[in-house]
Design a protein around this motif. Sequence first.
Motif, PDB file in Angstrom:
ATOM      1  N   ALA A 180     -35.851 -33.215 -43.384  1.00 54.46           N
ATOM      2  CA  ALA A 180     -36.556 -34.190 -42.552  1.00 54.46           C
ATOM      3  C   ALA A 180     -35.996 -35.600 -42.722  1.00 54.46           C
ATOM      4  O   ALA A 180     -35.836 -36.335 -41.747  1.00 54.46           O
ATOM      5  CB  ALA A 180     -38.046 -34.174 -42.862  1.00 54.46           C
ATOM      6  N   GLU A 181     -35.645 -35.955 -43.952  1.00 50.16           N
ATOM      7  CA  GLU A 181     -35.119 -37.305 -44.189  1.00 50.16           C
ATOM      8  C   GLU A 181     -33.699 -37.490 -43.641  1.00 50.16           C
ATOM      9  O   GLU A 181     -33.180 -38.604 -43.632  1.00 50.16           O
ATOM     10  CB  GLU A 181     -35.190 -37.689 -45.674  1.00 50.16           C
ATOM     11  N   GLU A 182     -33.095 -36.422 -43.173  1.00 52.47           N
ATOM     12  CA  GLU A 182     -31.761 -36.480 -42.570  1.00 52.47           C
ATOM     13  C   GLU A 182     -31.824 -36.495 -41.039  1.00 52.47           C
ATOM     14  O   GLU A 182     -30.842 -36.192 -40.370  1.00 52.47           O
ATOM     15  CB  GLU A 182     -30.920 -35.286 -43.036  1.00 52.47           C
ATOM     16  N   PHE A 183     -32.976 -36.867 -40.489  1.00 50.75           N
ATOM     17  CA  PHE A 183     -33.168 -36.847 -39.039  1.00 50.75           C
ATOM     18  C   PHE A 183     -32.081 -37.627 -38.308  1.00 50.75           C
ATOM     19  O   PHE A 183     -31.484 -37.112 -37.358  1.00 50.75           O
ATOM     20  CB  PHE A 183     -34.554 -37.388 -38.670  1.00 50.75           C
ATOM     21  N   ASP A 184     -31.812 -38.854 -38.753  1.00 54.65           N
ATOM     22  CA  ASP A 184     -30.799 -39.670 -38.071  1.00 54.65           C
ATOM     23  C   ASP A 184     -29.426 -39.008 -38.118  1.00 54.65           C
ATOM     24  O   ASP A 184     -28.673 -39.045 -37.146  1.00 54.65           O
ATOM     25  CB  ASP A 184     -30.738 -41.073 -38.675  1.00 54.65           C
ATOM     26  N   GLU A 185     -29.101 -38.399 -39.249  1.00 45.85           N
ATOM     27  CA  GLU A 185     -27.829 -37.687 -39.383  1.00 45.85           C
ATOM     28  C   GLU A 185     -27.794 -36.474 -38.442  1.00 45.85           C
ATOM     29  O   GLU A 185     -26.763 -36.188 -37.817  1.00 45.85           O
ATOM     30  CB  GLU A 185     -27.627 -37.235 -40.833  1.00 45.85           C
ATOM     31  N   ALA A 186     -28.911 -35.779 -38.327  1.00 42.30           N
ATOM     32  CA  ALA A 186     -28.988 -34.625 -37.434  1.00 42.30           C
ATOM     33  C   ALA A 186     -28.799 -35.056 -35.979  1.00 42.30           C
ATOM     34  O   ALA A 186     -28.102 -34.387 -35.209  1.00 42.30           O
ATOM     35  CB  ALA A 186     -30.318 -33.892 -37.607  1.00 42.30           C
ATOM     36  N   LEU A 228     -41.310 -30.263 -36.451  1.00 46.05           N
ATOM     37  CA  LEU A 228     -42.383 -31.248 -36.326  1.00 46.05           C
ATOM     38  C   LEU A 228     -43.193 -31.316 -37.614  1.00 46.05           C
ATOM     39  O   LEU A 228     -43.544 -32.397 -38.086  1.00 46.05           O
ATOM     40  CB  LEU A 228     -43.294 -30.905 -35.146  1.00 46.05           C
ATOM     41  N   GLU A 229     -43.476 -30.160 -38.192  1.00 43.05           N
ATOM     42  CA  GLU A 229     -44.241 -30.120 -39.437  1.00 43.05           C
ATOM     43  C   GLU A 229     -43.468 -30.805 -40.562  1.00 43.05           C
ATOM     44  O   GLU A 229     -44.033 -31.596 -41.319  1.00 43.05           O
ATOM     45  CB  GLU A 229     -44.547 -28.667 -39.812  1.00 43.05           C
ATOM     46  N   ALA A 230     -42.174 -30.524 -40.665  1.00 43.21           N
ATOM     47  CA  ALA A 230     -41.354 -31.145 -41.706  1.00 43.21           C
ATOM     48  C   ALA A 230     -41.290 -32.658 -41.541  1.00 43.21           C
ATOM     49  O   ALA A 230     -41.253 -33.397 -42.523  1.00 43.21           O
ATOM     50  CB  ALA A 230     -39.942 -30.550 -41.684  1.00 43.21           C
ATOM     51  N   LEU A 231     -41.297 -33.106 -40.288  1.00 45.84           N
ATOM     52  CA  LEU A 231     -41.259 -34.539 -39.999  1.00 45.84           C
ATOM     53  C   LEU A 231     -42.650 -35.179 -40.068  1.00 45.84           C
ATOM     54  O   LEU A 231     -42.794 -36.375 -39.833  1.00 45.84           O
ATOM     55  CB  LEU A 231     -40.640 -34.778 -38.619  1.00 45.84           C
ATOM     56  N   GLU A 232     -43.642 -34.349 -40.389  1.00 42.97           N
ATOM     57  CA  GLU A 232     -45.036 -34.790 -40.513  1.00 42.97           C
ATOM     58  C   GLU A 232     -45.555 -35.436 -39.230  1.00 42.97           C
ATOM     59  O   GLU A 232     -46.224 -36.468 -39.252  1.00 42.97           O
ATOM     60  CB  GLU A 232     -45.198 -35.731 -41.708  1.00 42.97           C
ATOM     61  N   ILE A 233     -45.222 -34.794 -38.107  1.00 48.25           N
ATOM     62  CA  ILE A 233     -45.703 -35.248 -36.796  1.00 48.25           C
ATOM     63  C   ILE A 233     -46.827 -34.317 -36.368  1.00 48.25           C
ATOM     64  O   ILE A 233     -46.606 -33.127 -36.153  1.00 48.25           O
ATOM     65  CB  ILE A 233     -44.559 -35.256 -35.763  1.00 48.25           C
ATOM     66  N   ILE A 269     -34.711 -31.961 -34.166  1.00 51.08           N
ATOM     67  CA  ILE A 269     -35.999 -31.403 -34.606  1.00 51.08           C
ATOM     68  C   ILE A 269     -35.866 -29.891 -34.807  1.00 51.08           C
ATOM     69  O   ILE A 269     -36.351 -29.338 -35.796  1.00 51.08           O
ATOM     70  CB  ILE A 269     -37.118 -31.746 -33.600  1.00 51.08           C
ATOM     71  N   ALA A 270     -35.192 -29.229 -33.881  1.00 51.31           N
ATOM     72  CA  ALA A 270     -34.995 -27.777 -34.007  1.00 51.31           C
ATOM     73  C   ALA A 270     -34.140 -27.453 -35.233  1.00 51.31           C
ATOM     74  O   ALA A 270     -34.431 -26.494 -35.961  1.00 51.31           O
ATOM     75  CB  ALA A 270     -34.345 -27.226 -32.741  1.00 51.31           C
ATOM     76  N   TRP A 271     -33.096 -28.237 -35.467  1.00 52.14           N
ATOM     77  CA  TRP A 271     -32.243 -27.999 -36.641  1.00 52.14           C
ATOM     78  C   TRP A 271     -33.007 -28.211 -37.941  1.00 52.14           C
ATOM     79  O   TRP A 271     -32.833 -27.457 -38.894  1.00 52.14           O
ATOM     80  CB  TRP A 271     -31.024 -28.913 -36.596  1.00 52.14           C
ATOM     81  N   ILE A 272     -33.848 -29.227 -37.979  1.00 51.16           N
ATOM     82  CA  ILE A 272     -34.657 -29.461 -39.179  1.00 51.16           C
ATOM     83  C   ILE A 272     -35.595 -28.276 -39.394  1.00 51.16           C
ATOM     84  O   ILE A 272     -35.744 -27.787 -40.512  1.00 51.16           O
ATOM     85  CB  ILE A 272     -35.424 -30.795 -39.061  1.00 51.16           C
ATOM     86  N   GLY A 273     -36.189 -27.784 -38.329  1.00 49.21           N
ATOM     87  CA  GLY A 273     -37.075 -26.634 -38.429  1.00 49.21           C
ATOM     88  C   GLY A 273     -36.365 -25.371 -38.857  1.00 49.21           C
ATOM     89  O   GLY A 273     -36.935 -24.507 -39.525  1.00 49.21           O
ATOM     90  N   ARG A 274     -35.095 -25.274 -38.504  1.00 49.68           N
ATOM     91  CA  ARG A 274     -34.285 -24.110 -38.869  1.00 49.68           C
ATOM     92  C   ARG A 274     -33.752 -24.219 -40.293  1.00 49.68           C
ATOM     93  O   ARG A 274     -33.251 -23.252 -40.852  1.00 49.68           O
ATOM     94  CB  ARG A 274     -33.132 -23.991 -37.867  1.00 49.68           C
ATOM     95  N   GLY A 275     -33.835 -25.434 -40.866  1.00 48.12           N
ATOM     96  CA  GLY A 275     -33.363 -25.629 -42.230  1.00 48.12           C
ATOM     97  C   GLY A 275     -31.939 -26.133 -42.336  1.00 48.12           C
ATOM     98  O   GLY A 275     -31.394 -26.228 -43.438  1.00 48.12           O
ATOM     99  N   ALA A 276     -31.315 -26.470 -41.225  1.00 47.67           N
ATOM    100  CA  ALA A 276     -29.945 -26.977 -41.257  1.00 47.67           C
ATOM    101  C   ALA A 276     -29.887 -28.411 -41.792  1.00 47.67           C
ATOM    102  O   ALA A 276     -28.860 -28.837 -42.319  1.00 47.67           O
ATOM    103  CB  ALA A 276     -29.319 -26.908 -39.867  1.00 47.67           C
ATOM    104  N   VAL A 308     -42.034 -32.506 -26.892  1.00 53.02           N
ATOM    105  CA  VAL A 308     -41.644 -31.420 -27.795  1.00 53.02           C
ATOM    106  C   VAL A 308     -42.622 -30.257 -27.656  1.00 53.02           C
ATOM    107  O   VAL A 308     -42.214 -29.091 -27.591  1.00 53.02           O
ATOM    108  CB  VAL A 308     -41.556 -31.909 -29.253  1.00 53.02           C
ATOM    109  N   VAL A 309     -43.914 -30.563 -27.589  1.00 58.01           N
ATOM    110  CA  VAL A 309     -44.921 -29.513 -27.427  1.00 58.01           C
ATOM    111  C   VAL A 309     -44.719 -28.783 -26.101  1.00 58.01           C
ATOM    112  O   VAL A 309     -44.843 -27.555 -26.036  1.00 58.01           O
ATOM    113  CB  VAL A 309     -46.348 -30.093 -27.551  1.00 58.01           C
ATOM    114  N   GLN A 310     -44.377 -29.505 -25.048  1.00 51.25           N
ATOM    115  CA  GLN A 310     -44.117 -28.863 -23.753  1.00 51.25           C
ATOM    116  C   GLN A 310     -42.973 -27.864 -23.877  1.00 51.25           C
ATOM    117  O   GLN A 310     -43.047 -26.747 -23.362  1.00 51.25           O
ATOM    118  CB  GLN A 310     -43.794 -29.918 -22.691  1.00 51.25           C
ATOM    119  N   VAL A 311     -41.906 -28.240 -24.580  1.00 49.81           N
ATOM    120  CA  VAL A 311     -40.779 -27.329 -24.788  1.00 49.81           C
ATOM    121  C   VAL A 311     -41.240 -26.117 -25.592  1.00 49.81           C
ATOM    122  O   VAL A 311     -40.884 -24.978 -25.267  1.00 49.81           O
ATOM    123  CB  VAL A 311     -39.599 -28.051 -25.483  1.00 49.81           C
ATOM    124  N   ILE A 312     -42.039 -26.341 -26.617  1.00 54.05           N
ATOM    125  CA  ILE A 312     -42.547 -25.229 -27.432  1.00 54.05           C
ATOM    126  C   ILE A 312     -43.341 -24.251 -26.571  1.00 54.05           C
ATOM    127  O   ILE A 312     -43.131 -23.034 -26.633  1.00 54.05           O
ATOM    128  CB  ILE A 312     -43.409 -25.754 -28.603  1.00 54.05           C
TER     129      ILE A 312
END
Length: 105
Positions: free
Chosen positions: A54-60, A90-95, A44-51, A9-13
Amino acid sequence: MMDITPASVVQVILLARDLPQSGAQLHEFIAGLNEEEKPQLTAIAWIGRGAFEAEEFDEAVATAIAEATTPTEDYLMGMPHLAENLEAGLEALEIDVSGEEEDLL
């Protein structure tokens, strides 16, 4: 549990921050991810965008798989603020990726 590593993920960033200079490299890197990693990166990008929260990761992830109509690399490279969305996700997922970024720079 995530299949995609924080380092990937960091490489993509880092590559996304250097667009358009790193466009071909970013495209190739995302295309090289496996079929489990690609929807997770999108999630991860969708969570960061607010779509999603974080607890909906599996659904995303499930939504990313179900709604994929274009190659992941094309979709993500067309996303405005990709690097910022991934960082926020990543921040929302506490990684914590502080060590990963230092290793890649």
